[in-house]
Design an enzyme around this catalytic site. Sequence first.
Site, PDB file in Angstrom:
ATOM      1  N   ASP A 198      45.877  40.747  30.373  1.00 57.27           N
ATOM      2  CA  ASP A 198      45.668  41.133  31.741  1.00 57.27           C
ATOM      3  C   ASP A 198      44.979  41.751  31.422  1.00 57.27           C
ATOM      4  O   ASP A 198      44.938  43.162  30.953  1.00 57.27           O
ATOM      5  CB  ASP A 198      47.580  41.601  31.667  1.00 57.27           C
ATOM      6  CG  ASP A 198      47.595  42.497  33.211  1.00 57.27           C
ATOM      7  OD1 ASP A 198      47.687  41.788  34.226  1.00 57.27           O
ATOM      8  OD2 ASP A 198      47.502  43.309  33.436  1.00 57.27           O
ATOM      9  N   ASN A 206      40.419  49.274  41.066  1.00 58.77           N
ATOM     10  CA  ASN A 206      40.063  48.664  42.879  1.00 58.77           C
ATOM     11  C   ASN A 206      40.288  49.787  43.433  1.00 58.77           C
ATOM     12  O   ASN A 206      39.284  49.843  44.524  1.00 58.77           O
ATOM     13  CB  ASN A 206      41.090  47.736  42.823  1.00 58.77           C
ATOM     14  CG  ASN A 206      40.467  46.012  42.951  1.00 58.77           C
ATOM     15  OD1 ASN A 206      39.035  45.918  42.884  1.00 58.77           O
ATOM     16  ND2 ASN A 206      41.369  44.920  43.113  1.00 58.77           N
ATOM     17  N   HIS A 211      37.000  47.082  46.374  1.00 59.54           N
ATOM     18  CA  HIS A 211      37.523  45.378  46.073  1.00 59.54           C
ATOM     19  C   HIS A 211      35.457  44.471  45.256  1.00 59.54           C
ATOM     20  O   HIS A 211      36.103  43.590  44.671  1.00 59.54           O
ATOM     21  CB  HIS A 211      37.608  44.728  47.337  1.00 59.54           C
ATOM     22  CG  HIS A 211      39.266  45.477  47.258  1.00 59.54           C
ATOM     23  ND1 HIS A 211      40.113  44.483  47.006  1.00 59.54           N
ATOM     24  CD2 HIS A 211      39.883  46.126  48.567  1.00 59.54           C
ATOM     25  CE1 HIS A 211      41.402  45.419  46.975  1.00 59.54           C
ATOM     26  NE2 HIS A 211      41.023  46.062  47.899  1.00 59.54           N
ATOM     27  N   ASP A 215      35.828  42.227  41.943  1.00 57.22           N
ATOM     28  CA  ASP A 215      35.351  41.505  41.923  1.00 57.22           C
ATOM     29  C   ASP A 215      34.484  41.230  40.851  1.00 57.22           C
ATOM     30  O   ASP A 215      34.961  40.294  40.135  1.00 57.22           O
ATOM     31  CB  ASP A 215      35.412  40.346  42.897  1.00 57.22           C
ATOM     32  CG  ASP A 215      36.309  40.148  44.095  1.00 57.22           C
ATOM     33  OD1 ASP A 215      37.470  40.554  43.818  1.00 57.22           O
ATOM     34  OD2 ASP A 215      35.508  40.223  45.734  1.00 57.22           O
ATOM     35  N   GLU A 242      44.276  39.305  37.921  1.00 58.29           N
ATOM     36  CA  GLU A 242      43.854  40.067  36.998  1.00 58.29           C
ATOM     37  C   GLU A 242      44.572  39.126  35.684  1.00 58.29           C
ATOM     38  O   GLU A 242      43.980  40.005  34.894  1.00 58.29           O
ATOM     39  CB  GLU A 242      43.970  41.087  37.214  1.00 58.29           C
ATOM     40  CG  GLU A 242      45.009  42.514  36.909  1.00 58.29           C
ATOM     41  CD  GLU A 242      45.435  42.111  37.520  1.00 58.29           C
ATOM     42  OE1 GLU A 242      46.958  42.955  38.266  1.00 58.29           O
ATOM     43  OE2 GLU A 242      45.975  41.973  38.750  1.00 58.29           O
TER      44      GLU A 242
END
Length: 337
Positions: A198, A206, A211, A215, A242
Site C-alpha cells: 500500500d 493526491n 490527480h 496517477d 493505491e
Amino acid sequence: MAKKHMHSQQLADSARAFSVKLMQFLVVPTFVLDPHGRVLIWNRACESLTGLDAKEVVGTKNHWRGFYETPRACLADLIVEGRIHELDALYVTHGAPEIMSTFGVHAENWCHMPRRGIDLYLAIDAGPIYDDNGALLAVVETLRDISVQKHSQTALERLASVDGLTGVLNRRGFDDQLTLEWNRALRAGLPITLLMIDVDNFKSFNDHYGHQLGDECLRTVGRVLGESVLRPNDIVARYGGEEFAFILPGADSAGAAVVASRIRDHMAAAAIAHQPGGIDGQVTVSVGGATLIPLADALPADLIRHADAALYAAKSNGRNRFVSWQNGDHSPSHALS
C-alpha cells in the site's frame, strides 16, 4: 444372379474408390486410422499442414511424427484405443467425452510440427465409423490451423487482464493468477507467498499534488514493482486504488522478506517527493506478507486475508515497513522498519 452380384460388387468398389479419392483431395487436412491404429489415409492437405508425406505414414502408427517430437497419442488414437478419459491430460481444451461414441470429439492443442519447425494451435475433430453390427471400421481425424485466432484471443485476454494506468495485472488478472498458482502449489505441496503493498498516505499526496501527479505516482510504483521481479514466475498486480500485490510462487517467508526489502529499496531510489505527508519527504510503501502451504480445505482467500492483516499491522506500526504473517500472528521477528 452372379452377374447381378458382380455388378453390385463393382458399384461398391467404385464407391469406395471414389470415397478414398474424395478424402485425398479434401482441402481440410484429414487422416484415417484403421481399428488397429494404423494409417489408412493421409491426405494431401495433411501432408501440407505437417510436412510429412503419406508414403511415410500410411500402413504405420507413425502419424504422431507430424505433430510431436516424441511418441504421443493423437485424438483419433484415443478413440481407437478406448482412452478417451485421457483428454484432460493431453489437450488444452476439449468437448464432452460422453458424446464421443456417437458424434466424435473436438479438442484443441498446441503442436510443435517437427517437420516444419513451427508451433501451430490446431482445432481437431475425430469421429468413429462403425459397420451395421456396431464394429469399429475406422476413425477419421480432421485438423484446422487456428493459430492466428488463438494469438488474437490470447492478446485480448491479456489486454483484459492488464491495468490501464500502471501496466501491471489488474484485479481480474490477479484473481486468475492467484487461483492458478494456488492450485499448482496445492498439487506440488509447495509454499506460496503473497505480499500486499500500500502506498503510504496516498490521499494526502493526491490532495496536495492533484490527480494527474497521483496517477504518475502510481505508474512509478507499478514500474518499481515490476523492476523488483527477479524470477520469471513472480507476478505483480494492482489490487485496487493505491494497493498492489505481489504473488511469489514457491517462496517461503524468508524469501518474502528479501523481496519486500528490495521493493522498499527501489521505492527509496525512485525518490518521489511527498512533502505534505511523506516519510522523510518521499513516497513510501507498507508491505504485508503471508506464506502458506495450501491444504485441500483452504482457499486463496485465506492467503489474501492473512496478507491484508499483516499489511494493516505494518501501517498501524508506523508505515514504511514490512510485517509478515506467520502461524496466525504478526511475527515481530519478521517486521522490518
